[in-house]
Design a protein around this motif. Structure first.
Motif, PDB file in Angstrom:
ATOM      1  N   GLY A  87       0.829  -1.205   0.000  1.00  0.00           N
ATOM      2  CA  GLY A  87       0.000   0.000   0.000  1.00  0.00           C
ATOM      3  C   GLY A  87       0.860   1.251   0.000  1.00  0.00           C
ATOM      4  N   GLY A  91      -6.112   7.705   4.887  1.00  0.00           N
ATOM      5  CA  GLY A  91      -7.464   7.197   5.151  1.00  0.00           C
ATOM      6  C   GLY A  91      -8.201   6.907   3.857  1.00  0.00           C
ATOM      7  N   THR A  92      -8.167   7.874   2.936  1.00  0.00           N
ATOM      8  CA  THR A  92      -8.847   7.708   1.653  1.00  0.00           C
ATOM      9  C   THR A  92      -8.230   6.553   0.870  1.00  0.00           C
ATOM     10  N   TYR A 138      -6.399   3.898   1.893  1.00  0.00           N
ATOM     11  CA  TYR A 138      -6.562   2.534   2.395  1.00  0.00           C
ATOM     12  C   TYR A 138      -8.019   2.106   2.413  1.00  0.00           C
ATOM     13  N   ARG A 139      -8.921   3.081   2.520  1.00  0.00           N
ATOM     14  CA  ARG A 139     -10.326   2.698   2.438  1.00  0.00           C
ATOM     15  C   ARG A 139     -10.638   2.220   1.020  1.00  0.00           C
ATOM     16  N   ILE A 185      -8.436   0.903  -1.062  1.00  0.00           N
ATOM     17  CA  ILE A 185      -7.801  -0.422  -1.212  1.00  0.00           C
ATOM     18  C   ILE A 185      -8.678  -1.492  -0.562  1.00  0.00           C
ATOM     19  N   ASP A 186      -9.177  -1.149   0.647  1.00  0.00           N
ATOM     20  CA  ASP A 186     -10.001  -2.099   1.386  1.00  0.00           C
ATOM     21  C   ASP A 186     -11.230  -2.496   0.565  1.00  0.00           C
ATOM     22  N   ARG A 187     -11.844  -1.514  -0.071  1.00  0.00           N
ATOM     23  CA  ARG A 187     -13.039  -1.810  -0.877  1.00  0.00           C
ATOM     24  C   ARG A 187     -12.669  -2.664  -2.077  1.00  0.00           C
ATOM     25  N   VAL A 224     -10.245  -4.703  -2.313  1.00  0.00           N
ATOM     26  CA  VAL A 224     -10.003  -6.068  -1.817  1.00  0.00           C
ATOM     27  C   VAL A 224     -11.344  -6.767  -1.577  1.00  0.00           C
ATOM     28  N   ASP A 258     -14.155  -6.181  -2.950  1.00  0.00           N
ATOM     29  CA  ASP A 258     -14.862  -6.458  -4.200  1.00  0.00           C
ATOM     30  C   ASP A 258     -14.142  -7.502  -5.052  1.00  0.00           C
ATOM     31  N   VAL A 317      -4.756 -10.075  -1.596  1.00  0.00           N
ATOM     32  CA  VAL A 317      -3.780  -9.757  -0.569  1.00  0.00           C
ATOM     33  C   VAL A 317      -2.998 -11.007  -0.205  1.00  0.00           C
ATOM     34  N   LEU A 332       0.039  -6.546  -2.195  1.00  0.00           N
ATOM     35  CA  LEU A 332      -1.181  -6.453  -2.986  1.00  0.00           C
ATOM     36  C   LEU A 332      -0.885  -6.837  -4.430  1.00  0.00           C
TER      37      LEU A 332
END
Lengths: 897, 113
Positions: free
Chosen positions: B28, B48-49, B51-52, B54-56, B58, B60, B65, B79
């Motif tokens: 990341g 914050g923006t 990783y959020r 990236i999280d989404r 992941v 979807d 990971v 990733l």
């Protein structure tokens, strides 16, 4: 930078646990990189700005992460087109996210707004908490709404209590009460065992008091009925904190005793700390609460019918009204007055709600402070509204785009209000943090006259108030800009504002400035009046010279010094010992030291009568040793001072009157006239008046001198005296030498409260001093905010109208003309606001009247000075940005056209 | 599994992340550096923006990971782009290209000013 990173790491708690476990280490690493870059480029400021942005970002994305799990697992949040079907929570989350984002774009503006709101709300929240505890909350006793106080009333003394022997008699005759008790709370007894000799506060009580106030027994028992009888056993009940302070963790009573003023009291019970319903004065603020209760039968002083100093509290019986109880009391009092004509019962009586009476002392000052902090908050709101209006102009384009994409007006208002809510929430949150500190610090200053029974604390009510306050402020400062912005949404092109809406915004901002200045004037007038009043108060001549005098109170114990002769010889010896100490120039004693907060009054009969035609008058009684007047520099106007021969044994008893007492007499020359004091068992010996002393302010610099009669100590050797030493030494070394000299004679005497007399004078005006300082800080903040507000408006108009200024200058306008034009935007609304403020202040001024000394609440000098100061500052704040208008380069402006 | 079109349009940040991850397996942190470098600092998402997003991605299934790998004192999540991710990236690129073509044909390109 390390701490910035730590703050960031802490903020990550906002995310759901799963998200944190997955990404937090990586995020911290990324943030570290960010901060390093920022620090490299812009130093500390860069770090702070970067951290602020990242924190907003964290909050908004954390909210989205949490809410998106509930609503939509997949789609990224977008403004939903069919808004009505969107779940409430999702819409809120979307609005919140937008709010945080838009604030993060301008961290400086956001910080300014939040800081302003925090300053405004902190005081309001804190004073709400204090006022809530002192004025609003029910007293911490069972059935508080039925508790009433019974008092007597006379012109001369105002409201006062009853003598102890009357309390059971009133209770017996009255039908209005379920319970009726009396107490005398303000006693300071010397405790010689356990521990070092020390002064402790104690209360003498009649039967039923502990039960009436709902004191919870922890161990032992309450007083039995025979313990209230004259000659009953010496017993005491103590509070839990008193017990643990002096007996540690011991859990059983085991016949523990207290040696108080030479009498040994057996402790029969320990109760939960009980806060008595009376007001602590400034002098005793921060002192121990009453922790020892003793049956009134143990106090022979209180046993006299001529000493109306017991406070009487009753619990009204079911269905009895206050006025019915008052009528009954009048009848009972008339009967008692017939039975005891010598007791001097007052003709007027009053029954009043205990809660009202307890809060009365702090009501004026608390309303003033709560009002002042609310005004400051209003000024802060006006300032924030102004800032938001300025931002609104800049965001007109954004709103137009949103509107053209299908957002309704309601939707836009909703979003803008959410932004205001977020700002208000953060501002008031910070204000809440400030208030936590204020709630601890302010009551400790003692100037609020808070009752003992008021427990000021940070609790859910304070938090609830803060939440409501933040909602309220958000509406106050957010609604106008929101409507303004949303209103233009559908009507104008994205690229620029129109002149019509600009003009409207300018007018709006002008009115805000007006309001702000008007409110600031009110605060400034309040502070100005208190400042002038304090200046007058501190320049009052107390009537004596306090400099270089050290005052040391001491009370001789019953056991060591039982007889009058013992006490005479103690003081004679002490006087000799003290005068031998190098540096002590003069020594004298008095039973109540001036401005020390104590008083003894007595009924005096004058042989030649008083001006009212009566022979009897009530005077303050001072017992003094011969050098008293010279030690304190009080002039003897006519006649002579006491001398060493003025003792009861040798010749005729003598007395000295002060000028105020002489003014009461029928004959103008008092020297040689005779007077006698009334005691419990009738009148004392006739005394010859030998001198007239100057008046002194005994009760306070703001109180006129009262009639006083001075009698020599040798005639009335009372137990409690204060030794006054005029000295060349420092107060500390005088105090040490004094203690050594006293302990040579009696090593069991408690010697607390030795202080320079100047300290007492200083303390006596500490309430008005602190009041003044608090109001001054409010006024200073108000000035600052008003300056920022007006300066902001001028600066904004100058920026918006630079084109116009350029054209004017190109057409030949003088720079001074343009400057005047620019200044007008700040000065005109300010001047109108100042006039408005003066009017409002005049209307409100009676609120401070009770706190002023020798100063009219409409004092013209204060009003003029305050208005001039404010307008001067406003002119300066406008002039700085207005100068920019004259520096506009016409050529570059015209080229841009 | 959702269809490729269900993931469109991508946000700017998501598109940039897929671009970075599509190049090679990465972390990341490296994604952030890559975005910064590629856009010359114009796009600079806060952690914050980033990783959020990236999280989404992941969540979807567009990014995979690998729990831990690599040296250093702390294990980092690596990733890599999934098959679906590659397909979405291609589809989004086509979509954007079509939009840009349309804009150019109307003379709205930035180069004409």
């Amino acid at each position: 930078m390390k701490s910035a990173l730590a703050v960031y790491r802490l903020a990550l708690v906002a995310y759901p646990r799963r998200f944190r476990q997955m990404w937090s280490d990586d995020m911290v690493e990324a943030m570290a990189h960010r901060l390093q870059q920022a620090s490299h480029r812009r130093g500390t400021f860069g770090v702070v700005a970067s951290l602020t942005r990242a924190l907003f970002d964290t909050l908004s994305t954390a909210l989205m992460t949490r809410f998106s799990r509930i609503n939509s697992p997949r789609k990224s949040p977008q403004l939903p087109r069919q808004q009505d079907r969107v779940p409430m929570l999702h819409r809120l989350a979307w609005n919140l996210r937008q709010a945080f984002r838009s604030l993060a774009h301008e961290p400086a503006v956001a910080a300014l707004i939040i800081g302003t709101l925090a300053l405004g709300s902190g005081g309001t929240i804190a004073f709400f908490g204090i006022a809530d505890a002192a004025l609003v909350r029910p007293l911490p006793y069972p059935e508080p709404e039925r508790l009433v106080t019974l008092s007597q009333f006379s012109e001369r003394f105002g409201r006062y209590g009853w003598a102890a022997p009357f309390v059971p008699e009133i209770r017996e005759q009255a039908r209005s009460y379920d319970e009726l008790v009396g107490y005398s709370p303000a006693w300071t007894l010397t405790m010689t065992d356990p521990g070092e000799p020390r002064a402790i506060p104690a209360a003498f009580v009649t039967s039923g008091l502990l039960e009436l106030f709902g004191a919870q027994l922890i161990t032992g028992r309450a007083f039995s009925s025979d313990e209230y009888l004259e000659g009953g056993p010496a017993v005491a009940v103590v509070s839990a904190s008193f017990w643990s302070r002096h007996f540690g963790e011991a859990e059983t009573l085991g016949g523990q005793t207290l040696l108080l003023d030479g009498t040994s009291y057996e402790i029969i019970g320990v109760v939960d700390d009980l806060r008595m319903p009376f007001t602590t004065s400034a002098v005793s603020a921060g002192a121990e609460s009453v922790g020892v209760w003793i049956p009134v039968s143990q106090n022979s002083f209180l046993g006299s019918r001529g000493r109306p100093i017991m406070r009487v509290v009753g619990r009204l019986a079911d269905g009895v009204t206050v006025s019915a109880a008052e009528n009954e009391l009048a009848a009972i009092s008339a009967r008692l007055a017939e039975e005891h004509p010598d007791a001097g019962l007052a003709a007027d009586n009053a029954v009043a709600s205990l809660a009202d009476r307890v809060s009365a002392a702090s009501l004026p000052i608390l309303s003033l402070l709560l009002g002042a902090s609310a005004l400051l908050l209003c000024i802060a709101c006006a300032n924030v509204a102004n800032l938001l209006l300025a931002r609104a102009s800049a965001r007109a384009a954004e709103m137009s785009i949103r509107a053209s994409l299908g957002a309704t007006r309601l939707r836009l208002v909703e979003q803008l209000l959410t932004e205001s809510m977020v700002l208000a929430g953060l501002g008031c949150g910070l204000g809440l943090a400030i208030s936590v500190w204020l709630l601890r610090a302010v009551p400790a200053l003692g100037f609020l006259n808070l009752p003992e029974s008021a427990v000021v604390q940070f609790d859910i009510r304070v938090v609830g108030f803060a939440v409501m306050l933040s909602m309220g402020t958000a509406l106050v400062f957010g609604l106008v800009p929101a409507l303004q912005l949303a209103g233009r949404g559908n009507t104008i092109a994205p690229s620029s504002g129109t002149r019509a809406t600009d003009a409207r915004a300018t007018r709006l901002r002008g009115s805000l400035v007006m309001a702000e200045v008007a409110l600031a004037v009110i605060l400034l007038v309040g502070a100005g009046l208190l400042t002038r009043s304090f200046a007058r108060l501190s320049s009052v001549d107390p009537g004596f010279t306090a400099a270089d005098v050290v005052a040391a109170p001491l009370t001789l114990g019953n056991e060591r010094w039982p007889t009058s002769d013992d006490r005479r010889s103690f003081h004679q010896q002490l006087q000799l010992n003290l005068t031998e100490i190098p540096g002590i120039r003069s020594v004298a004693s008095v039973n109540r030291v001036p401005l020390g907060g104590g008083n003894v009054f007595v009924v005096v009969e004058f042989e030649s009568g008083t001006k009212t035609g009566d022979e009897i008058a009530t005077l303050d009684r001072r017992v003094v040793t011969p050098n008293y007047f010279s030690t304190l520099g009080i002039p003897i106007g006519s006649g002579r001072d006491f001398d060493v021969d003025d003792s009861s044994a040798a010749g005729e008893p003598v007395a000295i009157l002060n000028e105020a007492a002489v003014a009461m007499l029928a004959q103008s020359d008092p020297i040689g006239q005779r007077a006698r004091l009334q005691f419990n068992n009738g009148f004392g010996d006739w005394m010859r008046v030998v001198g007239v002393a100057g008046d002194i302010h005994h009760h306070g610099l703001d109180e006129a001198a009262r009639p006083e009669i001075y009698v020599p100590f040798d005639q009335s050797p009372v137990r409690g005296m204060t030794i006054l030493m005029r000295t060349d030494r420092s107060p500390e070394s005088t105090s040490d030498a004094f203690k050594a000299a006293v302990w040579q004679l009696d090593d069991e005497l408690a010697l607390d409260g030795i202080a320079p007399l100047e300290q007492l004078v200083h303390n006596s005006v500490s309430d008005p001093r602190v009041r003044m300082m608090v109001m001054q800080s409010f006024a200073a903040l108000a000035l600052l905010l008003a300056g920022i507000g007006v300066g902001g408006v001028v600066s904004y108009t100058v920026a918006r109208r630079s084109r116009e200024y350029g054209v004017r200058m190109a057409l030949g306008a003088e720079p001074s003309e343009v400057l005047r034009l620019a200044l007008r935007n700040g000065l005109v609304p300010s001047a109108i606001g100042a006039l408005l403020g003066v009017g409002l202040a005049l209307g409100l001024s009676r609120w401070v009247e009770s706190l002023l000394f020798a100063t009219s609440p409409t004092d013209p000098i204060t009003y003029v000075a305050v208005t001039a100061t404010l307008l001067g500052l406003v002119a300066l704040a406008s002039w700085i940005p207005a100068r920019r208008a004259t520096r506009v380069d016409p050529v570059s402006i015209l080229r841009d056209e | 599994m959702l269809d490729v079109d269900d993931h469109l349009p991508l946000t700017t940040v998501a598109f940039e992340i897929l671009l970075a991850v599509g190049e090679r397996e990465t972390t990341g942190y490296e994604v952030m550096l890559a975005i910064e470098a590629r856009t010359a600092g114009r796009l600079n998402p806060n952690p914050g923006t980033l990783y959020r997003a990236i999280d989404r991605l992941v969540g979807d299934g567009l990014i995979e990971v690998t729990p831990t790998a690599g040296g250093g004192t702390k294990p980092r999540r690596r990733l890599s782009i999934s098959e679906l991710g590659r397909a979405v990236l291609a589809a989004e690129s086509d979509r954007l290209a079509a939009q840009i073509d349309a804009a150019r044909s109307l003379g709205a390109s930035g180069s004409t000013r």
